[in-house]
Write an enzyme that holds these catalytic residues in place. Structure first.
Site, PDB file in Angstrom:
ATOM      1  N   SER A   2      -0.259   5.453  -7.122  1.00 41.71           N
ATOM      2  CA  SER A   2       0.317   4.565  -6.119  1.00 41.71           C
ATOM      3  C   SER A   2       1.253   3.586  -6.819  1.00 41.71           C
ATOM      4  CB  SER A   2      -0.787   3.803  -5.404  1.00 41.71           C
ATOM      5  OG  SER A   2      -1.313   2.832  -6.293  1.00 41.71           O
ATOM      6  N   LYS A   3       1.863   2.740  -6.027  1.00 44.57           N
ATOM      7  CA  LYS A   3       2.838   1.782  -6.556  1.00 44.57           C
ATOM      8  C   LYS A   3       2.278   0.954  -7.716  1.00 44.57           C
ATOM      9  CE  LYS A   3       5.552   0.910  -2.499  1.00 44.57           C
ATOM     10  NZ  LYS A   3       5.302   0.158  -1.305  1.00 44.57           N
TER      11      LYS A   3
END
Ligand code: GLU
Length: 465
Positions: free
Chosen positions: A240-241
């Site tokens: 994820s980010k």
């Protein structure tokens, strides 16, 4: 059997690195089997789907050379067909209208959870007489899932997976506003597009068992499924980010090469005899979906950097030069006259071995483009003490007098100069490099001096002395 695969992103954001790998696996599997690979944009969620996301996904795929073999299909355009299938199922008694209110459903779910059941809907309208339907509730349409037995999927990656049918809901296929759900649309489209193999993330494995019920109800042949493990970050959690950039456009912007990125993505989950470098052509000849591992692989930016740097070193210089020039003009807004272009040409081989991506290559190439007085980075500035400036001023004379401007002669001058001043070679080379490039690391200094040319070198030294 004709192999037809599809990549089916929902256009709600950029093209995710995991999506790109799914697209790649679909593409490779189709090519390996002389089949077709199609892009289907799943834009049925009208609220979340955007035109920009469609563009971002298509641009990303096109950059990776993973655009489909045909014009993409937009799922929303098939809506009437999806509704028609729902009507057929209703007519055949394989689906039914459910008039539960939101409150009733909430209570039902709470009870099911308390009882530890996975099927959250109690099927109360499955056999109820529609004549008893309340007039003020718009019904949803639900599929009649089998109550007994089990459903087995021989997944090409996960192996044989079995689920008891009692665990499957009578899930909704048409919402109360008459719009088809994702579950219905996917099955109808995959059937109509004659998809032979559904290759997608294993977060969809649960859906596959539900979708299977629709194939059975319509008496359609289900495709073969291959659910590939998701990509994880370095800490073992879903990428994820938090782990860094996850959008393909970010890698494009950072100057990674699409072929290197694809090579890296391919190796995330699939491999051939431990080979790190597998070109697209080779991969088409070797790709085997059954050899994709079941456990998630971890995204490792260092490996990607390494693969990218190797691709840069090994690609044709003409191509690399073109990428460099385009990048400089587009991103760094520099004017490139014929002299600077010539320097870039000559300097490319020395620059490319030191760069991990096109951005780094472009910033290191600035040494051949900037005009004096040039910007100094902090380290270069500290090396260029007053004494050091004074020292390299002494090089102006021998440089000015040099008629045969080449690396060998330049090396001779610098070495003689160091001997005459009774100092180490590095004590001349370091401040000279700082003065000429504004940095403390550059390609071979003799090469840089030769490429810059006498006039430029003299001007750059004068600018700091
Ligand atoms: N549209 C779904 C997604 O983006 C994929 C559906 C599928 O591959 O079946 O997650």
């Amino acid at each position: 059997m004709t192999v037809i695969t599809r990549f089916a992103p929902s256009p709600t954001g950029f093209l995710h690195i995991g999506g790109a790998r799914t697209a790649l696996f679909n593409y490779l599997f189709a090519r390996r089997n002389n089949g077709k690979y199609i892009l289907r944009i799943e834009d049925t969620d009208r609220q979340r789907s955007t035109e920009n996301a469609v563009k971002a996904i298509m641009n990303g795929l096109s950059w990776l050379e993973l655009s489909g073999d045909e014009q993409p299909i937009f799922q929303y355009s098939q809506q009437e067909r999806h509704k028609q299938v729902a009507s057929t199922l209703l007519e055949q008694g394989k689906a039914y209208k459910c008039y539960c209110s939101a409150k009733e459903l909430e209570e039902m779910r709470a009870l099911a959870r308390r009882e530890g059941k996975t099927a959250l809907y109690d099927r109360r309208w499955r056999d109820r007489d529609p004549a008893t339907a309340p007039s003020n509730v718009a019904p949803v349409v639900r599929i009649k899932s089998p109550l007994k037995g089990s459903t087995t999927i021989d997944d090409l990656v996960q192996g044989r997976v079995e689920v008891k049918n009692e665990q499957l809901d009578d899930f909704v296929i048409l919402r109360a506003d008459g719009t088809p759900t994702y579950m219905l649309s996917v099955v109808v489209d995959d059937h109509d597009m004659e998809i032979s193999h559904v290759i997608r993330g294993d977060d969809h494995l649960n859906n596959a068992f539900r979708q299977y019920q629709l194939y059975a109800a319509m008496d359609w042949r289900a495709p073969k499924f291959a659910h590939i493990p998701l990509i994880h970050g370095h800490d073992g959690t879903k990428l994820s980010k938090r782990h860094g950039a996850v959008g393909i456009d970010a890698y494009k912007d950072q100057g990674y090469l699409p072929e290197a990125l694809c090579n890296y993505l391919l190796r995330l989950g699939w491999g051939h005899e431990n080979a790190e470098f597998i070109t697209r052509k080779k991969a088409i000849g070797l790709f085997d979906i059954g050899a994709v591992g079941k456990s998630p692989s971890r995204f490792d930016i260092k490996k990607l950097d390494n693969i990218n740097a190797t691709y840069m070193r090994e690609m044709s210089e003409t191509h690399l030069y073109h990428l460099l020039e385009t990048h400089l003009r587009k991103n760094l807004d520099v004017t490139l006259d014929p002299i600077k272009l010539e320097r870039l040409h000559r300097g490319l081989s020395g620059l490319k071995v030191r760069a991990k991506n096109i951005n780094e290559l472009a910033s290191s190439a600035m040494i051949y483009i900037v005009s004096p007085p040039i910007n100094m980075d902090e380290k270069a500035d500290s090396i260029l003490s007053k004494d050091a400036r004074q020292l390299i001023r002494g090089l102006l004379e021998p440089f000015n007098e040099l008629t045969n401007w080449n690396k060998t002669k330049i090396e001779e001058i610098l070495k003689n100069f160091a001997t005459d001043c009774d100092i180490k070679f590095g004590s001349v080379a370091q401040p000279l490099r700082a003065a000429l490039t504004g940095t403390t690391s550059s390609p071979d200094i003799f090469e840089v001096i030769e490429i810059l040319g006498k006039e430029e070198v003299v001007q750059r030294i004068e600018a700091v002395c």
